[in-house]
Design a protein around this motif. Sequence first.
Motif, mmCIF file in Angstrom:
data_model
loop_
_atom_site.group_PDB
_atom_site.id
_atom_site.type_symbol
_atom_site.label_atom_id
_atom_site.label_comp_id
_atom_site.label_asym_id
_atom_site.label_seq_id
_atom_site.Cartn_x
_atom_site.Cartn_y
_atom_site.Cartn_z
ATOM 1 N N THR A 1 0.804 -1.221 0.000
ATOM 2 C CA THR A 1 0.000 0.000 0.000
ATOM 3 C C THR A 1 0.837 1.271 0.000
ATOM 4 O O THR A 1 0.301 2.348 -0.172
ATOM 5 C CB THR A 1 -0.937 0.024 1.227
ATOM 6 N N GLY A 2 2.122 1.162 0.186
ATOM 7 C CA GLY A 2 2.980 2.344 0.225
ATOM 8 C C GLY A 2 3.137 2.981 -1.147
ATOM 9 O O GLY A 2 2.704 2.436 -2.163
ATOM 10 N N PRO A 3 3.766 4.147 -1.186
ATOM 11 C CA PRO A 3 3.977 4.803 -2.482
ATOM 12 C C PRO A 3 4.955 3.996 -3.345
ATOM 13 O O PRO A 3 5.856 3.331 -2.831
ATOM 14 C CB PRO A 3 4.567 6.166 -2.112
ATOM 15 N N THR A 4 4.745 4.067 -4.640
ATOM 16 C CA THR A 4 5.615 3.352 -5.570
ATOM 17 C C THR A 4 6.974 4.041 -5.616
ATOM 18 O O THR A 4 7.046 5.244 -5.858
ATOM 19 C CB THR A 4 4.994 3.356 -6.976
ATOM 20 N N PRO A 5 8.047 3.290 -5.385
ATOM 21 C CA PRO A 5 9.373 3.928 -5.452
ATOM 22 C C PRO A 5 9.729 4.302 -6.885
ATOM 23 O O PRO A 5 9.173 3.767 -7.836
ATOM 24 C CB PRO A 5 10.316 2.852 -4.915
ATOM 25 N N ARG A 6 10.660 5.226 -7.009
ATOM 26 C CA ARG A 6 11.128 5.621 -8.331
ATOM 27 C C ARG A 6 12.081 4.566 -8.867
ATOM 28 O O ARG A 6 12.868 3.998 -8.125
ATOM 29 C CB ARG A 6 11.858 6.955 -8.259
ATOM 30 N N TRP B 1 4.827 -3.055 -7.999
ATOM 31 C CA TRP B 1 4.945 -2.548 -6.633
ATOM 32 C C TRP B 1 3.612 -2.538 -5.889
ATOM 33 O O TRP B 1 3.567 -2.218 -4.707
ATOM 34 C CB TRP B 1 5.586 -1.170 -6.625
ATOM 35 N N SER B 2 2.506 -2.911 -6.550
ATOM 36 C CA SER B 2 1.213 -3.005 -5.867
ATOM 37 C C SER B 2 0.835 -4.450 -5.548
ATOM 38 O O SER B 2 -0.205 -4.695 -4.960
ATOM 39 C CB SER B 2 0.116 -2.366 -6.727
ATOM 40 N N THR B 3 1.672 -5.410 -5.925
ATOM 41 C CA THR B 3 1.376 -6.822 -5.679
ATOM 42 C C THR B 3 1.706 -7.208 -4.243
ATOM 43 O O THR B 3 2.469 -6.521 -3.564
ATOM 44 C CB THR B 3 2.193 -7.716 -6.644
ATOM 45 N N PRO B 4 1.164 -8.335 -3.768
ATOM 46 C CA PRO B 4 1.528 -8.805 -2.425
ATOM 47 C C PRO B 4 3.018 -9.103 -2.295
ATOM 48 O O PRO B 4 3.610 -8.897 -1.236
ATOM 49 C CB PRO B 4 0.697 -10.084 -2.258
ATOM 50 N N GLN B 5 3.645 -9.579 -3.367
ATOM 51 C CA GLN B 5 5.063 -9.926 -3.317
ATOM 52 C C GLN B 5 5.922 -8.703 -3.022
ATOM 53 O O GLN B 5 6.998 -8.819 -2.428
ATOM 54 C CB GLN B 5 5.505 -10.557 -4.636
ATOM 55 N N ALA C 1 -5.045 -7.663 -5.492
ATOM 56 C CA ALA C 1 -4.046 -7.031 -6.353
ATOM 57 C C ALA C 1 -4.627 -6.799 -7.746
ATOM 58 O O ALA C 1 -5.389 -7.605 -8.261
ATOM 59 C CB ALA C 1 -2.813 -7.912 -6.448
ATOM 60 N N ALA C 2 -4.251 -5.691 -8.336
ATOM 61 C CA ALA C 2 -4.782 -5.307 -9.633
ATOM 62 C C ALA C 2 -4.226 -6.183 -10.742
ATOM 63 O O ALA C 2 -3.182 -6.783 -10.614
ATOM 64 C CB ALA C 2 -4.441 -3.842 -9.904
ATOM 65 N N GLU C 3 -4.974 -6.241 -11.847
ATOM 66 C CA GLU C 3 -4.519 -6.939 -13.041
ATOM 67 C C GLU C 3 -3.380 -6.152 -13.664
ATOM 68 O O GLU C 3 -3.271 -4.950 -13.449
ATOM 69 C CB GLU C 3 -5.674 -7.049 -14.040
#
Length: 176
Positions: A29-34, A53-57, A155-157
């Motif tokens: 859930t955190g911000p996506t790193p650059r 970066w939005s997946t559980p992994q 998690a999104a597609e």
Amino acid sequence: MPGPLPAENRRRRNAPTVPTTKLPVGGRTGPTPRPPTWAKLGKVGRAWWKWAWSTPQACAWAPGHEAMIARRASLEDDLATVGTVNSLELSELLDAQAEGAAELRGLLQGLASLASGRLAICREMRELDDRLGLTPKGMAALRWTVVDDGSTQAAAEPPEGVADLTQRRRRLTDAS
């Protein structure tokens, strides 16, 4: 005769010594790193980076994984380049002298750097997916499981334009 069933509460002698990591089904859930500064990601690569970066992994990835994830995202760009070059028509090439010449030059340079072919790209993608835990085999090797964390959002597609290798694998296994 097989004999009696084992007791339910019997303790295993070969119990796993490495604990299983539980990942939340809702994903990171955190911000996506650059991406790293050396990674020049295109549109498809940036979309895959954001999705990954939005997946559980992604909850289990350490800061050192960013280079590997950036490499995997750049492979998405490479696969998209091969697909774009394969779909070009000769009539489009002849008319591209004025307005699309720069884009065409970039596509042809990308094609020249990808002379090893599509199969090598897909092989490398699969290898990185295993190491990042994005495949069932990779999750089993890393001893990761996805558990319900109480959130209703899964998690999104993968985003539009990103290669969905599971569909390709399914088609290949159905054909044989």
